[in-house]
Design a protein around this motif. Structure first.
Motif, PDB file in Angstrom:
ATOM      1  N   SER A  93       0.951  -1.165   0.130  1.00 49.25           N
ATOM      2  CA  SER A  93       0.080  -0.007  -0.109  1.00 49.25           C
ATOM      3  C   SER A  93       0.992   1.209   0.042  1.00 49.25           C
ATOM      4  O   SER A  93       1.831   1.326   0.467  1.00 49.25           O
ATOM      5  N   ILE A  94       0.698   2.428  -0.591  1.00 52.16           N
ATOM      6  CA  ILE A  94       1.376   3.308  -0.684  1.00 52.16           C
ATOM      7  C   ILE A  94       0.656   4.506   0.530  1.00 52.16           C
ATOM      8  O   ILE A  94       1.222   5.573   0.615  1.00 52.16           O
ATOM      9  N   GLU A  95      -0.482   4.141   0.974  1.00 53.66           N
ATOM     10  CA  GLU A  95      -1.207   4.942   2.035  1.00 53.66           C
ATOM     11  C   GLU A  95      -0.130   5.281   3.099  1.00 53.66           C
ATOM     12  O   GLU A  95       0.436   4.642   3.695  1.00 53.66           O
ATOM     13  N   GLY A  96      -0.092   6.561   3.111  1.00 53.11           N
ATOM     14  CA  GLY A  96       0.859   7.164   4.271  1.00 53.11           C
ATOM     15  C   GLY A  96       2.459   6.884   3.967  1.00 53.11           C
ATOM     16  O   GLY A  96       3.176   7.279   4.726  1.00 53.11           O
ATOM     17  N   LYS A  97       2.820   6.540   2.887  1.00 52.52           N
ATOM     18  CA  LYS A  97       4.180   6.137   2.562  1.00 52.52           C
ATOM     19  C   LYS A  97       4.791   7.248   2.109  1.00 52.52           C
ATOM     20  O   LYS A  97       4.297   8.315   1.180  1.00 52.52           O
ATOM     21  N   MET A 120      -2.149   8.353  -7.281  1.00 53.14           N
ATOM     22  CA  MET A 120      -3.097   8.835  -6.496  1.00 53.14           C
ATOM     23  C   MET A 120      -4.426   7.993  -6.386  1.00 53.14           C
ATOM     24  O   MET A 120      -5.050   7.982  -5.386  1.00 53.14           O
ATOM     25  N   ASP A 121      -4.493   7.235  -7.542  1.00 50.84           N
ATOM     26  CA  ASP A 121      -5.730   6.319  -7.635  1.00 50.84           C
ATOM     27  C   ASP A 121      -5.559   5.086  -6.660  1.00 50.84           C
ATOM     28  O   ASP A 121      -6.284   4.279  -6.558  1.00 50.84           O
ATOM     29  N   GLN A 122      -4.258   5.087  -6.390  1.00 55.24           N
ATOM     30  CA  GLN A 122      -3.816   3.618  -5.477  1.00 55.24           C
ATOM     31  C   GLN A 122      -3.697   4.034  -4.121  1.00 55.24           C
ATOM     32  O   GLN A 122      -3.686   3.043  -3.253  1.00 55.24           O
ATOM     33  N   GLY A 123      -4.193   5.348  -3.815  1.00 52.70           N
ATOM     34  CA  GLY A 123      -4.002   5.807  -2.293  1.00 52.70           C
ATOM     35  C   GLY A 123      -3.382   7.402  -2.027  1.00 52.70           C
ATOM     36  O   GLY A 123      -2.881   7.691  -2.947  1.00 52.70           O
ATOM     37  N   ARG A 124      -3.371   7.563  -0.769  1.00 47.20           N
ATOM     38  CA  ARG A 124      -2.790   8.737  -0.476  1.00 47.20           C
ATOM     39  C   ARG A 124      -1.431   8.603   0.366  1.00 47.20           C
ATOM     40  O   ARG A 124      -1.528   8.221   1.551  1.00 47.20           O
ATOM     41  N   ALA A 125      -0.386   8.818  -0.666  1.00 46.12           N
ATOM     42  CA  ALA A 125       0.917   8.773   0.134  1.00 46.12           C
ATOM     43  C   ALA A 125       1.250  10.046   0.798  1.00 46.12           C
ATOM     44  O   ALA A 125       0.620  11.030   0.566  1.00 46.12           O
ATOM     45  N   SER A 126       2.030   9.813   1.920  1.00 38.30           N
ATOM     46  CA  SER A 126       2.301  11.216   2.497  1.00 38.30           C
ATOM     47  C   SER A 126       3.151  12.117   1.801  1.00 38.30           C
ATOM     48  O   SER A 126       3.083  13.213   1.839  1.00 38.30           O
TER      49      SER A 126
END
Length: 177
Positions: A93-97, A120-126
């Protein structure tokens, strides 16, 4: 006949990637929360090389994935059905990464914009940082790399080619005039 000039030979490419690895570590204060994502195709191979350098330096593996930007390009209207679509492979997951997006050559910025849309379609990176082996200038969009192996001023008619061997290892960077 094209006039080719070698900008970086094999050892120059290795030095540039090693320097980028050190800069990534310095900016991010290590590898915690860090992931690498290469843009298909050349960026994927360079992300894998960068991951190897990070292991050599830190002794820790950094997750490495790939993003395909085909359906995010801004120049495919009416032609999308004829384009080969690659696979986005993010085994994490790229969430928060902290995502380091990797590509071979930065030119207009349109590929990078498409890659950021795909991410951005994969998640919200930091955060998303950009590492490129070569920055050749001529931006159409306000995008700049955080980590650059080599700046090579070019004309729009010239081309930069990153050559890879059969094992997908970068061997040289060539300026085609």
């Amino acid at each position: 006949m094209a006039d080719n000039t070698v900008i970086l030979d094999g050892s120059g490419v290795k030095r540039a990637l090693t320097r980028i690895a050190h800069e990534v570590l310095e900016k991010n204060k290590g590898v915690e929360g860090l992931v690498l994502v290469g843009i298909r195709t050349g960026g994927v191979f360079l992300a894998q090389e960068l991951a190897e350098r990070l292991v050599e330096i830190e002794g820790v593996e950094v997750p490495c994935g790939a993003v395909d930007i085909t359906m995010y390009r801004d120049d495919i209207k009416g032609h999308a059905e004829h384009l080969p679509v690659g696979k986005t492979e993010l085994p994490f997951s790229i969430e928060g990464k902290k995502v380091v997006l990797v590509d071979d050559v930065l030119f207009t910025g349109r590929t990078i914009r498409a890659a950021m849309d795909a991410l951005m379609d994969q998640g919200r990176a930091s955060c998303i940082q950009l590492a490129v082996l070569v920055d050749r200038g001529h931006r159409d969009l306000p995008i700049r790399a955080d980590f650059v192996g080599r700046n090579v001023p070019t004309s729009r008619s010239e081309n930069i080619v990153v050559a890879f061997d059969a094992g997908n290892k970068p061997t040289e960077v060539i300026l085609q005039k």
